[in-house]
Scaffold this active site. Structure first.
Site, PDB file in Angstrom:
ATOM      1  N   SER A  50       1.208  -1.022  -0.221  1.00 52.87           N
ATOM      2  CA  SER A  50       0.373  -0.408  -0.017  1.00 52.87           C
ATOM      3  C   SER A  50       1.104   1.435   0.079  1.00 52.87           C
ATOM      4  CB  SER A  50      -1.104  -0.442   1.081  1.00 52.87           C
ATOM      5  OG  SER A  50      -1.666  -0.398   1.033  1.00 52.87           O
ATOM      6  N   LYS A  96       0.208   4.029  -2.038  1.00 51.06           N
ATOM      7  CA  LYS A  96      -1.187   4.974  -2.417  1.00 51.06           C
ATOM      8  C   LYS A  96      -0.338   6.445  -2.260  1.00 51.06           C
ATOM      9  CE  LYS A  96      -4.550   1.677  -0.868  1.00 51.06           C
ATOM     10  NZ  LYS A  96      -4.343   0.537   0.933  1.00 51.06           N
ATOM     11  N   SER A 109      -5.764   3.792   4.905  1.00 48.74           N
ATOM     12  CA  SER A 109      -5.502   2.637   3.795  1.00 48.74           C
ATOM     13  C   SER A 109      -6.732   2.135   2.921  1.00 48.74           C
ATOM     14  CB  SER A 109      -4.372   1.290   3.891  1.00 48.74           C
ATOM     15  OG  SER A 109      -3.339   1.297   2.531  1.00 48.74           O
TER      16      SER A 109
END
Length: 363
Positions: free
Chosen positions: A60, A63, A115
């Site tokens: 993640s 992101k 997230s």
């Protein structure tokens, strides 16, 4: 034709100040991470690295790229209608519902603080027209930033055969993103409450919320294949550093350890001041302030060397100034015979915007 050559010359000679400068670094510290890097956010100098340039799964931390593209899109105040595809995305979630309308800025908070994979897809569809269109934007941005070991195939970071980056590339991305005030505000927030929710979203970044006071932002990540991934930033005494660890069982401690090494051993020094300077009876124009992190020993060894430009090149360009230790060049900058006229500087900025689609780090 001559005007275009001049634009290219100044872009090339100034690029060294816009692009990260890599220096060898092998301090006596250890980290649990398979891949790690500590980067000075202002200069781009690498202060520590461990297998930092090898491509790896990044989970993640992806992101960060999704967020900065959303922020730079100029659509933050627009409402996003959530699709079924977004709500059905696997993994971590902010529990969006199909048909829900929510401001894009709220989705960015949900993306970075919680997230949310569903948030990532909703952002991608709204900003890029589709997930596939958005990933094209991600890869274009990566190329512009010089992320040579990266390729994106989704906006959330779930494992994919062609979805990868390196610790160094992620550090470049974070250093760039932290120059954006909106990104900096979002990633540095401990919590955020959307009007669409009855409860606030708490930031998962424990370095920021409880573990390390100088922390200014960051993004966590985890998948079984990628392991624990973490990108963070911290600031102390005017120096901002970016730390990245990939596949790191003890990532919180890794980051603290790297930061303490950086803050204890390096200090930011001003190597050059923008303006006119006289050397050997000649007056030159130095186009920018230069700040650079150095150890005390490096400060004593640093020297400045000037190389004149061949007369066949732009007559206004006097040469290139190198700041170096022994034979290792750390920073380079153009030196002009006179200050470029203001409209030329504006032309150069416009030229870079046209070919990159973004504003350069500094001018």
């Amino acid at each position: 034709m001559r005007r275009n050559i001049r634009l290219i010359l100044i872009a090339l000679f100034t690029a060294c100040l816009l692009l990260p400068q890599v220096a060898n670094a092998s301090p006596s510290i250890s980290v649990s991470a398979e891949h790690a890097v500590l980067l000075d956010a202002n200069s781009g100098r690498v202060l520590f690295e461990k297998e930092a340039y090898e491509s790896s799964l990044i989970a993640s931390t992806t992101k960060i790229m999704t967020a900065i593209i959303a922020i730079e899109s100029g659509k933050l105040s627009e409402e996003v209608k959530v699709s079924e595809r977004a709500t059905r995305t696997e993994g971590s979630s902010i529990y969006l519902t199909e048909g829900e309308k929510i401001p894009l800025i709220d989705l960015v908070y949900g993306l970075l603080l919680r997230s949310g994979n569903d948030s990532a897809v909703a952002i991608a569809e709204h900003v890029g027209g589709s997930v596939e269109g958005f990933t094209y934007l991600m890869n274009q941005k990566a190329r512009w930033l010089g992320m040579q070991s990266s390729h994106f195939e989704n906006p959330h970071g779930l494992d994919g055969e062609s979805h990868y980056s390196s610790a160094y590339d992620l550090a470049l991305l974070m250093a760039y993103a932290m120059k954006n005030e909106t990104f900096r505000k979002v990633t540095g927030s401990e919590k955020f409450k959307s009007d669409n929710r009855s409860y606030p979203w708490q930031n998962k970044n424990k370095l920021l919320t409880s573990l390390y006071d100088p922390t200014t932002g960051g993004k966590t990540g985890f998948t079984k294949k990628a392991g624990r991934t973490l990108v963070s930033s911290a600031e102390k005494d005017g120096m901002e550093l970016v730390a990245v660890t990939l596949n790191a069982p003890d990532d919180w401690k890794d980051h603290e350890r790297m930061y303490e090494y950086g803050f204890e051993n390096y200090e930011t020094y001003q190597l050059q001041e923008e303006g006119f300077a006289v050397s050997n009876g000649n007056e030159y124009y130095l186009p920018t302030d230069i700040f650079y992190p150095l150890t005390e020993q490096e400060k004593e060894q640093m020297e400045s060397v000037f190389h004149p430009t061949p007369s066949t090149q732009d007559p206004q360009l006097a040469g290139v100034r190198y700041f170096q230790i022994a034979d290792q060049s750390l920073v380079q900058t153009a030196v002009w015979k006179d200050r470029p006229y203001r409209s030329f500087i504006s032309e150069w900025s416009a030229y870079l915007k046209r070919i990159t689609g973004v504003v350069p780090w500094s001018t």
